[in-house]
Scaffold this active site. Structure first.
Site, short mmCIF file in Angstrom:
data_model
loop_
_atom_site.label_atom_id
_atom_site.label_comp_id
_atom_site.label_asym_id
_atom_site.label_seq_id
_atom_site.Cartn_x
_atom_site.Cartn_y
_atom_site.Cartn_z
N ASP A 54 49.16 48.38 38.85
CA ASP A 54 48.41 48.24 37.60
C ASP A 54 47.84 46.84 37.40
O ASP A 54 47.40 46.49 36.30
CB ASP A 54 49.30 48.59 36.40
CG ASP A 54 50.38 47.54 36.14
OD1 ASP A 54 51.06 47.15 37.11
OD2 ASP A 54 50.52 47.11 34.99
N ASP A 56 56.82 46.99 37.75
CA ASP A 56 56.58 46.87 36.31
C ASP A 56 55.17 47.32 35.94
O ASP A 56 54.19 46.82 36.49
CB ASP A 56 56.78 45.42 35.86
CG ASP A 56 58.18 44.91 36.14
OD1 ASP A 56 59.07 45.17 35.32
OD2 ASP A 56 58.37 44.27 37.19
N ASP A 111 53.80 49.28 42.96
CA ASP A 111 54.23 48.15 42.16
C ASP A 111 55.36 48.66 41.25
O ASP A 111 55.54 49.88 41.10
CB ASP A 111 53.04 47.63 41.34
CG ASP A 111 53.43 46.52 40.39
OD1 ASP A 111 54.10 45.57 40.83
OD2 ASP A 111 53.07 46.60 39.21
#
Length: 220
Positions: free
Chosen positions: A169, A13, A11
């Site tokens: 996250d 960000d 991922d």
């Protein structure tokens, strides 16, 4: 012990880059523009990985979804002109990417960030030169948590999903990777949507970027 992966998908960000300061600033600027109170930065930061709408819901509590949709383009416009004021690569990520390259393991990015924002941002960050694939939020008709973006990235890299690891996250990263058939690791240093990731049923939770080297089996 898990076998060495042939590819690692990240991922963006909250996993590779800490973009929260610039995204939070854009939310706050929009609120000021609308005559609303400046939201608490920490409350907005916690939902950065959940996307623009989630950030606006935090910044403008009680506002209905129609208004969130109406203001989303303006928020993205504000953000687009100041994406790299404070955004940086997380400490330790550079070493992880170097370790992958040293083992000839391909790595790429699967993000829900739209391409018109992700591409210019990444073009200005030196680490992106080593990426083998980029799947953005508008590459396909669907986004994470649908498995299609992860499957698309694996296909582009020529690896089977079982040979890949998805690192992120947000719960959507875990759901997308798991449904695609990859191993999944939670980036415990990220935003985590303000939720405990232990309930996400990932294959592992890694507390710091540098610990990914061991978690991925990249130690010498």
């Amino acid at each position: 012990m898990n076998p060495l992966p042939r590819a690692v998908l990240f991922d963006l960000d909250g996993t590779l880059i800490d973009s929260a300061p610039d995204l939070v600033a854009a939310v706050q600027s929009l609120c000021v523009e609308l005559g609303a109170p400046r939201p608490d930065a920490d409350s907005v930061r916690r939902v950065v990985s959940a996307g623009g709408r989630a950030m606006l819901r935090k910044g403008l509590p009680g506002v209905d979804e129609a208004m969130i949709d109406q203001w989303l383009p303006r928020f993205l416009d504000i953000y687009s002109v100041a994406m790299l004021q404070h955004t940086r690569l997380y400490d330790g990520i550079h070493e992880v990417l170097e370790a992958l390259t040293a083992r000839s393991i391909a790595w790429g990015i699967v993000t829900n960030k739209p391409g018109w924002l992700a591409r210019p941002l990444l073009a200005q960050m030196d680490f992106f030169a080593g990426s083998a694939v980029l799947v953005t939020g508008d590459t396909l008709p669907v986004r994470k948590p649908d498995p299609a973006p992860v499957l698309h990235a694996c296909a582009q890299l020529g690896v089977a999903p079982a040979e890949a690891v998805m690192v992120g996250d947000d719960l959507r990263d875990v759901l997308s990777g798991r449904a695609a058939g990859t191993r999944t690791l939670v980036a415990g240093w990220g935003y985590l949507d303000g939720e405990p990731p232990q309930a996400w049923q990932a294959d592992g939770i890694v507390d710091t970027p540098i610990e990914l080297i061991a978690a991925l089996g990249l130690e010498a």
